[in-house]
Design a protein around this motif. Sequence first.
Motif, PDB file in Angstrom:
ATOM      1  N   ALA A   1      36.792 -39.674  11.350  1.00 28.16           N
ATOM      2  CA  ALA A   1      37.591 -39.069  10.057  1.00 28.16           C
ATOM      3  C   ALA A   1      38.533 -38.032  10.756  1.00 28.16           C
ATOM      4  O   ALA A   1      39.514 -37.670  10.541  1.00 28.16           O
ATOM      5  CB  ALA A   1      36.611 -38.340   8.987  1.00 28.16           C
ATOM      6  N   VAL A   2      37.657 -37.100  11.698  1.00 24.01           N
ATOM      7  CA  VAL A   2      38.740 -36.179  12.556  1.00 24.01           C
ATOM      8  C   VAL A   2      39.849 -36.690  13.161  1.00 24.01           C
ATOM      9  O   VAL A   2      40.972 -36.383  13.200  1.00 24.01           O
ATOM     10  CB  VAL A   2      37.624 -35.495  13.433  1.00 24.01           C
ATOM     11  N   LEU A   3      39.376 -37.817  13.979  1.00 25.24           N
ATOM     12  CA  LEU A   3      40.700 -38.639  14.845  1.00 25.24           C
ATOM     13  C   LEU A   3      41.385 -39.275  14.009  1.00 25.24           C
ATOM     14  O   LEU A   3      42.616 -39.054  14.334  1.00 25.24           O
ATOM     15  CB  LEU A   3      39.976 -39.675  15.573  1.00 25.24           C
ATOM     16  N   GLY A   4      41.153 -39.813  12.887  1.00 25.18           N
ATOM     17  CA  GLY A   4      42.059 -40.212  12.023  1.00 25.18           C
ATOM     18  C   GLY A   4      42.991 -39.148  11.352  1.00 25.18           C
ATOM     19  O   GLY A   4      44.389 -39.101  11.476  1.00 25.18           O
ATOM     20  N   ALA A   5      42.354 -38.018  10.985  1.00 22.97           N
ATOM     21  CA  ALA A   5      43.354 -36.954  10.504  1.00 22.97           C
ATOM     22  C   ALA A   5      44.421 -36.347  11.765  1.00 22.97           C
ATOM     23  O   ALA A   5      45.322 -35.894  11.271  1.00 22.97           O
ATOM     24  CB  ALA A   5      42.269 -35.871  10.100  1.00 22.97           C
ATOM     25  N   MET A   6      43.652 -36.235  12.988  1.00 27.10           N
ATOM     26  CA  MET A   6      44.608 -35.927  14.050  1.00 27.10           C
ATOM     27  C   MET A   6      45.888 -36.802  14.386  1.00 27.10           C
ATOM     28  O   MET A   6      46.864 -36.290  14.817  1.00 27.10           O
ATOM     29  CB  MET A   6      43.529 -35.713  15.247  1.00 27.10           C
ATOM     30  N   CYS A   7      45.733 -37.902  13.983  1.00 23.48           N
ATOM     31  CA  CYS A   7      46.731 -38.715  14.122  1.00 23.48           C
ATOM     32  C   CYS A   7      47.916 -38.402  13.381  1.00 23.48           C
ATOM     33  O   CYS A   7      49.023 -38.545  13.904  1.00 23.48           O
ATOM     34  CB  CYS A   7      46.334 -40.264  13.635  1.00 23.48           C
ATOM     35  N   PHE A   8      47.566 -37.999  11.970  1.00 20.48           N
ATOM     36  CA  PHE A   8      48.608 -37.383  11.298  1.00 20.48           C
ATOM     37  C   PHE A   8      49.170 -35.918  11.448  1.00 20.48           C
ATOM     38  O   PHE A   8      50.482 -35.568  11.235  1.00 20.48           O
ATOM     39  CB  PHE A   8      48.288 -37.698   9.898  1.00 20.48           C
ATOM     40  N   LEU A   9      48.437 -35.281  11.903  1.00 20.19           N
ATOM     41  CA  LEU A   9      48.568 -33.835  12.184  1.00 20.19           C
ATOM     42  C   LEU A   9      49.149 -33.360  13.652  1.00 20.19           C
ATOM     43  O   LEU A   9      49.557 -32.213  13.543  1.00 20.19           O
ATOM     44  CB  LEU A   9      47.276 -32.954  12.082  1.00 20.19           C
ATOM     45  N   MET A  10      48.980 -34.161  14.579  1.00 23.38           N
ATOM     46  CA  MET A  10      49.556 -33.737  15.686  1.00 23.38           C
ATOM     47  C   MET A  10      51.004 -33.810  15.823  1.00 23.38           C
ATOM     48  O   MET A  10      51.781 -34.879  15.481  1.00 23.38           O
ATOM     49  CB  MET A  10      49.441 -35.104  16.923  1.00 23.38           C
ATOM     50  N   LYS A  11      51.853 -32.763  15.957  1.00 23.42           N
ATOM     51  CA  LYS A  11      53.438 -32.366  15.689  1.00 23.42           C
ATOM     52  C   LYS A  11      53.886 -32.025  16.964  1.00 23.42           C
ATOM     53  O   LYS A  11      53.168 -31.164  17.854  1.00 23.42           O
ATOM     54  CB  LYS A  11      53.529 -31.601  14.649  1.00 23.42           C
ATOM     55  N   SER A  12      55.151 -32.336  17.263  1.00 22.60           N
ATOM     56  CA  SER A  12      55.845 -31.673  18.226  1.00 22.60           C
ATOM     57  C   SER A  12      57.172 -31.130  17.510  1.00 22.60           C
ATOM     58  O   SER A  12      57.791 -31.981  16.681  1.00 22.60           O
ATOM     59  CB  SER A  12      56.426 -32.813  19.247  1.00 22.60           C
TER      60      SER A  12
END
Length: 159
Positions: free
Chosen positions: A55-66
């Motif tokens: 769940a954390v990894l899945g959320a990180m996929c969408f939250l990683m921004k540049s």
Amino acid sequence: MDPVYQESRMVLPKNLAILLAAVLAATWLFMIVNKLVFYDGMPVLAIILFGAAFAVLGAMCFLMKSSITVYEDRVVLKHILHSHEIPMEQIIDTKVGDLDVIKNYSDWTLKGVKYRTFAVIGEDRGIGLKVTGKRVFYLSSQDPEGIAALLSKDDRKGA
């Protein structure tokens, strides 16, 4: 002070982030089915911990921004958890082009240089910033020519 140029996007393309989150969810589901149907020896704690991690990894996929933000006096770079602020007077030179070309065949060959790359998956074009203190930043961008025009030393001297 308002930014002169601002660009923000996800590090992973949206389709890839959705696919990765779906694969993680499917893997967790298969773990549950495996425990219930085939192998009762798998601990429930393992399923819970893997579910939380997925769940954390899945959320990180969408939250990683540049993001790249250019102000009149500085450039602010943010990439996932890293952030750098570069004053305009420290920028020596810029290069625009395909990232693999400007990184590999650059004439900025200096010993002891620290290279940083702020790239988004799927973007090939970008800009290289040669900065004082033997530092070089490579940024993938949707409009590298526009950023280079804002960072041009000739324009800054006239301002």
